[in-house]
Each structure stands twice: as C-alpha cells, then as structure tokens.
Design a protein around this motif. Structure first.
Motif, PDB file in Angstrom:
ATOM      1  N   MET A  84       0.850  -1.181   0.000  1.00  0.00           N
ATOM      2  CA  MET A  84       0.000   0.000   0.000  1.00  0.00           C
ATOM      3  C   MET A  84       0.889   1.235   0.000  1.00  0.00           C
ATOM      4  N   PRO A  85       0.490   2.304  -0.683  1.00  0.00           N
ATOM      5  CA  PRO A  85       1.270   3.541  -0.627  1.00  0.00           C
ATOM      6  C   PRO A  85       1.145   4.171   0.756  1.00  0.00           C
ATOM      7  N   TRP A  86       2.095   5.043   1.079  1.00  0.00           N
ATOM      8  CA  TRP A  86       1.927   5.822   2.309  1.00  0.00           C
ATOM      9  C   TRP A  86       0.677   6.668   2.163  1.00  0.00           C
ATOM     10  N   HIS A  87      -0.127   6.737   3.243  1.00  0.00           N
ATOM     11  CA  HIS A  87      -1.354   7.532   3.165  1.00  0.00           C
ATOM     12  C   HIS A  87      -1.736   8.064   4.541  1.00  0.00           C
ATOM     13  N   ARG A  88      -2.640   9.044   4.518  1.00  0.00           N
ATOM     14  CA  ARG A  88      -3.104   9.711   5.737  1.00  0.00           C
ATOM     15  C   ARG A  88      -4.461   9.183   6.209  1.00  0.00           C
ATOM     16  N   LEU A  89      -4.902   8.076   5.685  1.00  0.00           N
ATOM     17  CA  LEU A  89      -6.219   7.544   6.034  1.00  0.00           C
ATOM     18  C   LEU A  89      -6.101   6.765   7.341  1.00  0.00           C
ATOM     19  N   VAL A 113     -12.800   4.537   7.961  1.00  0.00           N
ATOM     20  CA  VAL A 113     -11.688   3.590   8.087  1.00  0.00           C
ATOM     21  C   VAL A 113     -11.763   2.931   9.458  1.00  0.00           C
ATOM     22  N   SER A 114     -11.788   1.602   9.475  1.00  0.00           N
ATOM     23  CA  SER A 114     -11.923   0.872  10.736  1.00  0.00           C
ATOM     24  C   SER A 114     -10.655   0.126  11.132  1.00  0.00           C
ATOM     25  N   TYR A 115      -9.743  -0.089  10.177  1.00  0.00           N
ATOM     26  CA  TYR A 115      -8.495  -0.795  10.494  1.00  0.00           C
ATOM     27  C   TYR A 115      -7.549  -0.602   9.326  1.00  0.00           C
ATOM     28  N   ARG A 116      -6.250  -0.658   9.594  1.00  0.00           N
ATOM     29  CA  ARG A 116      -5.277  -0.553   8.512  1.00  0.00           C
ATOM     30  C   ARG A 116      -4.018  -1.309   8.875  1.00  0.00           C
ATOM     31  N   THR A 117      -3.398  -1.921   7.859  1.00  0.00           N
ATOM     32  CA  THR A 117      -2.102  -2.560   8.019  1.00  0.00           C
ATOM     33  C   THR A 117      -1.200  -2.037   6.906  1.00  0.00           C
ATOM     34  N   PHE A 118       0.015  -2.573   6.837  1.00  0.00           N
ATOM     35  CA  PHE A 118       0.949  -2.091   5.817  1.00  0.00           C
ATOM     36  C   PHE A 118       0.486  -2.466   4.412  1.00  0.00           C
ATOM     37  N   ASP A 119      -0.381  -3.495   4.268  1.00  0.00           N
ATOM     38  CA  ASP A 119      -0.792  -3.904   2.929  1.00  0.00           C
ATOM     39  C   ASP A 119      -2.308  -3.958   2.738  1.00  0.00           C
ATOM     40  N   SER A 120      -3.079  -3.440   3.694  1.00  0.00           N
ATOM     41  CA  SER A 120      -4.532  -3.479   3.548  1.00  0.00           C
ATOM     42  C   SER A 120      -5.171  -2.320   4.296  1.00  0.00           C
ATOM     43  N   ILE A 121      -6.438  -2.066   3.955  1.00  0.00           N
ATOM     44  CA  ILE A 121      -7.221  -1.066   4.674  1.00  0.00           C
ATOM     45  C   ILE A 121      -8.650  -1.582   4.766  1.00  0.00           C
ATOM     46  N   GLN A 122      -9.232  -1.464   5.945  1.00  0.00           N
ATOM     47  CA  GLN A 122     -10.604  -1.927   6.174  1.00  0.00           C
ATOM     48  C   GLN A 122     -11.510  -0.709   6.363  1.00  0.00           C
ATOM     49  N   VAL A 123     -12.658  -0.731   5.690  1.00  0.00           N
ATOM     50  CA  VAL A 123     -13.595   0.390   5.740  1.00  0.00           C
ATOM     51  C   VAL A 123     -14.967  -0.128   6.157  1.00  0.00           C
TER      52      VAL A 123
END
Length: 641
Positions: A84-89, A113-123
């Motif tokens: 995943m790119p660097w992001h502010r989410l 946004v409910s969760y995030r890891t280095f390779d995923s994002i949960q919404v």
C-alpha cells in the motif's frame, strides 16, 4: 466604573471569539472542498496518491458483518506484489469508496476507516460494493463541522451553568477549587505528581488541566481521576478527538471495573470491547428480539404492498399495508430508544469522540467532562461535550502536535490553538498540574526535550533512566547497542535534498539509504523489526524509504503518525540539505518534540548541520548531542553510502 468597562470589553471579546470560531470553521470547510476538488481533477492519475489522501486500484479481499448493520470491507492492491502507498487515512477517517475507473459513479459510498495494516485497509460501509476495482479518497467531514458549529452557536448565548463555564473559559470569571485538596484512597500505584493531578482535578469546581509530557502516564492519570469521580457519585463523559484515543480510555476503564458505555461509530472497537459499545449492548437488550421481529414483519408487509398481482387489489389495500408497516417500524424504534435509555441510565461513564451525535444522549448532563488528547482538537470540537458538563478537565500536552488545520489562513489567525493551550496561556499554573515522571525514555533521550519544552522538570523513572538496547535478551551487547543517542551529521557529504519527481514533497535518497543501512544493523544485532520505527517529516521521504526497505513489518511514517506512540528504537531522517539553509516545516518545534521523544532505548537522527544550524532549536540540539558525546560526522561512519 472602570471594572464595568473592563467587563463589557471582555464580553465583547467573547462575542467576537465565538463569531471568529464560526468563521474559521467556514474557512476550514472551504479549504477541504478545494483540496478535494484538486484531487478529483487528478482522477486515476497515479499522482493522486502523492497527497496521501487517495489510494488507487484496490480490490475487495474480504467482508464481514459489523455492528449497527455495517459491513467491514477489506481492500488490498489488485496487484498484491505492491505494498500500500503511504497515506493519511487513519482509523476513524471519513472516506469515499468508488469505482477505480469512474470515481463519480452513483455507486460510490461514504464510509469510515476501521483498520489498517501495511498492505490493507478496512472500511466500514453500509453496503458491500460490487465493482472489481476501487479507489478510496479521504472525504470532507461536514457532519462533524456542523455539530461543532451548532455547539458554539448555542454556547455563545447560553445561561445557567454552561454560561458560567463559558465565562471561566473566556476569562470573565476565575476558576475555583476546593481547599484543601480532597483526600484520596488510590486503587492503583501512582507517582506523587500523578496523585497530585488527580486530587487537583477532583478539587476543581470549573476547570483543571493535566499536562502530560511524553511518557508520563497521562491516560493512566485521567482514568484514575474518572474512577475517583465515579466513587464520589459523579456521572462522567470521557472524550478524545480520535477513535483510537477513545478506545484507549474505554479499555482502561473496563480494566478498572467501571460501568462504561462507548457511543459513536462501532467499526473500530476491538472484539474484546464490543460488548461495551452502545450498539453491542442494545443488540443484547431484552427488548431487541421483539424490535427485530417488528422490523422483519414491517419489511415483509412492505414487500407485499409492492408486489404485483394479476387481480385488482381492493381499494385502499396498499395504503393500509404501508400504514401498518410504518406503525410497526415506529413501535420498533420506540423499543430501540427504550433500550438505549435504559443502557445509558445505568452507565457511570460514557466514552465518545468529542464530536459525537448529541441526539443519542437526550437531555443527559454530566458532573464531569474529561477530554483526553485535548491539544489535538480545535476549540469548537471541545464545545460539543462541554454543552453537557458541570465542570471540565482537559488532559494533553500543548508542546506536542497541535490540531490539524487545512486552512493556512485560519491556522495563522488562531484556529490551530487548542482550547487547552489557550487556557494555559490565560491561567497558567493556577489551573494546571504537570506530570513530571516519565516511564519511556532513557534520560539521554529525555533531557533535551525536557530542557527545551518543560523547564527541565521531567525525571526519568528508575525503571527506564539508563536502559539500553543491549539489556534486551535477544540483542547483542556491543558499543552500537549501548549507545543511546546518535546524531549523524551529513554536512559536506553532498547528500542534497530533491523534489520528488512529479510531486511537491522533499526527499533525500542518500539519507534514506543510510537510514535503511542502520535499520539493517539493528536487525543484525537481534532486534525484532516491530521494535523499530523510522520517522521522516516529508511524505516523499516516507515513500522512498518504504519502497526501498527489503522486508516487512518496519513502521515508516511521518511525525503525525507517531503521536502517542513509542518504539525501542527510532531513526529520524531530517531530509533537508541545501545551500540556502531552508528547513521548511522542520521549524515546527512541537512536531520535532514528538519525533525526538518516541524512542525508549535508542535514538538515531540523521541531518545536515550546515542547513539545520541556522535555527536556534537545532543549534541547541547540536550542542546537546556534543555534550553527551553523541555527535558523529557521516565521514566517521563505516560503510558510508
């Protein structure tokens, strides 16, 4: 007469202050719309990701039911070989999920946004999206802004207890305290400064501030204060600007055995804590099986009303069916409201973000409102919970990151000054207690920050005062792992900054390579990757570091991403190196205070003294590292890139 004129003058200033806050909110809204418009123009261009507010070309990889009828949908890159790119989410950020190739499609939907890891994002979304590829964009949070505007509009002309609190916060009325401070039977082990802060907060009749520098146990102290207030019969509203901050309070209060309810968006709350959310508690309430049955029956009746039939329906049948369905829905909502009221009535403490939905609480008032991380909220955000309270305790550190404000004009005019910072400037030590013992940093990491920001009042606890990496069981005992602070001066090496290609942010490739070399040395010495963090002030440098790190699990982020965090080792890449001595927003000393105080046992800073030295803060830092024999030129370092 003179006193009357002064009072009138302050009242005029109060009116002006509230009107100004409303104007700042409007300016912030406009700045956010302008930013979103610019990002939308970029559409699917990969440059859209450079802002950190957009992630492109995603695939849905999982979805599970969430609370409150939400769906927790996990996204990863369609090309899963890419990180995943660097992001502010961040967790709790409002976002728009839309088709990748048609971001204006009607199927786009807002989520959180409910969760995030280095390779995923949960919404958390209302519906599971059906497209094959997606983009996720940070979106405007107008609902929050409208709640803030409504709160300050009401507070401006309020009378009664709220009017009295407003007078205190505006300097029209002096805050008062019980004297002597109340005696307290503490249930947890607190140091003397923490105990004093709890007693002081209990003694406050209007306002008290707990000033918690890095590592001093601010939230531990806040929770102890809340527990003591509850034991004295108080009802407490405990808030923080971020979902993460609220959940931290919730977890601590649950561990302390309190009757606590978490209101607000349930998506991010961990499985262990979901039973304490309002949604979870309502779902388990005895009245809810009947309410759910009513909803199901209403849906079935509505389907029947809309069902096509060959034969002609009796006159008025559709109308009657719809009326019956509406009545069932109304009765079900009545049962839900009854469940909510009974749950909230039994709670001693309610946890929420500072911009919660006021309707949920009805006409409830609280003896005590506590706002943790108060310096990360703009002032209008604090007025939402303030409407509900008889007294206020603010906790935070105005020497760390201020509130995030997009409008440069509003920030310059004063919108970036938190309510807590304004009260400290107004009343000083008379309303403030400093937590002075810190439990994170080796004293060599602590001392510079203590001298620069806290009048050298911080004391490292005996458990951390001289701890080093070599003390850890898996780490080799070498000179490298025993050295606590290292500044690597790149002056004269030609490691100049550059503007990221097709971007605006700064980066420094040579410095990035050197930082990653030092990361590898730490890994080779036996330190687990999860104990290391790399901080850079520029998003372009973060992207460069992430792209070039050969491995997984290393946290690399901007300063903002590490507020409230800590690691055994922190490496800081200062990036700026130019012949004009321009340092940009490195001049924000509070931001650097955050960066320099995240490390527990080892801090490595890499920068160009010739560029940095024009600023007195960095001059002082260079003097400090020299005084503790921690200054090194890059020319001394083996394996210089």
């Amino acid at each position: 007469m003179a006193g009357g004129k002064r009072s009138l003058s302050i009242e005029v200033e109060t009116e002006k202050h509230f009107v100004q806050m409303a104007e700042w909110l409007a300016m912030e809204s406009l700045a956010e719309v302008e930013r979103m418009t610019l990002r939308r123009k970029q559409q699917s261009d990969v440059n859209a990701e450079k802002s950190g507010e957009t992630i492109l070309d995603l695939a849905m990889v999982d979805q599970v039911p969430g609370l409150g009828g939400m769906h927790l949908v996990t996204f990863k890159r369609r090309n899963q070989s890419l990180n995943m790119p660097w992001h502010r989410l961040r967790v709790g950020s409002p976002v728009l999920v839309s088709p990748f190739k048609n971001h204006l499609a009607r199927s786009a939907q807002t989520g959180v946004v409910s969760y995030r890891t280095f390779d995923s994002i949960q919404v958390a979304l209302n519906q599971v999206p059906q497209e094959e590829s997606f983009r996720i964009d940070l979106t405007a949070d107008e609902i929050t802004r409208q709640r803030q505007l409504a709160a300050i509009t009401y507070a401006k002309d309020a009378t009664g207890r709220l009017g009295q609190l407003r007078s205190v916060l505006m300097g029209l009325r002096q805050p008062s305290f019980i004297d002597p401070l109340p005696k307290v039977d503490f249930h947890t082990l607190l140091n003397p400064s923490q105990q004093d802060a709890v007693r002081f907060g209990l003694a406050a009749q209007d306002l008290a501030i707990i000033h918690g520098p890095p590592g001093t146990g601010k939230t531990t102290t806040v929770v102890a204060l809340i527990v003591q207030a509850i034991e004295r019969g108080d009802k407490v509203l405990a808030c923080a600007p971020s979902n993460t901050g609220v959940d931290n309070l919730l977890e601590r209060l649950v561990d302390a055995g309190q009757k606590v309810v978490r209101i607000g968006h349930p998506a991010r709350v961990t499985q262990e804590l979901r039973e304490y959310t309002l949604d979870g508690l309502v779902d388990q309430h005895e009245s809810m099986p009947l309410a759910k049955e009513m909803y199901r029956e209403a849906e079935a009746i509505l389907r029947q009303a809309e069902k096509w039939t060959r034969s002609k329906r009796p006159k008025g049948e559709r109308f009657e069916l719809r009326r019956e369905a509406r009545q069932l829905q109304k009765d079900a909502r009545h049962l839900e409201r009854f469940a909510i009221r009974s749950i909230l009535d039994k709670a001693d403490v309610i946890c929420a973000t500072t911009t919660f939905n006021e309707d949920i609480l009805g006409d409830r008032r609280f003896d005590l409102v506590v706002i943790d991380e108060a310096c990360q909220s703009t002032e209008p955000g604090c007025w939402v919970p303030l409407l509900r309270g008889d007294k206020l305790v603010l906790a935070g550190d105005h020497q760390q990151l201020p509130p995030t404000v997009l409008s440069k004009e509003a920030a310059k005019a004063g919108f970036a000054k938190s309510l807590m910072e304004r009260q400290i400037q107004q009343y000083g030590d008379s309303v403030t207690r400093l937590l002075s013992i810190q439990y994170r940093m080796n004293y060599k990491i602590m001392d510079f920050s203590s001298a620069q920001f806290y009048d050298s009042q911080l004391i490292a606890d005996d458990t951390v005062v001289d701890h080093v990496l070599a003390d850890l069981p898996t780490v080799e005992d070498t000179e490298f792992t025993r050295q606590v602070v290292t500044f690597i001066d790149t002056a004269g090496a030609g490691w100049e900054e550059e503007v990221e290609p097709e971007g605006l942010s700064k980066r420094n490739p040579k410095e990035a390579a050197f930082i990653l070399q030092r990361v590898q040395m730490l890994l080779d010495a036996g330190l687990p990757v999860q104990d290391i963090a790399v901080i850079a002030p520029y998003a372009a440098q973060v992207r460069l570091l992430r792209d070039n790190f050969q491995g997984q699990g290393l946290e690399i982020d901007t300063v903002d991403g590490f507020q409230g965090r800590e690691k055994e080792v922190v490496l800081i890449s200062l990036v700026r190196s130019n012949n004009k001595s321009e340092i940009g927003f490195l001049a924000d000393r509070r931001r650097m205070n955050v960066a320099l105080t995240r490390a527990r046992r080892k801090l490595i800073v890499v920068g160009d003294s010739a560029t940095l030295g024009i600023d007195s803060f960095y001059q002082d830092f260079l003097t400090y590292v020299e005084s503790i024999q921690s200054y090194h030129s890059v020319w001394e370092e083996e394996g210089m890139i």
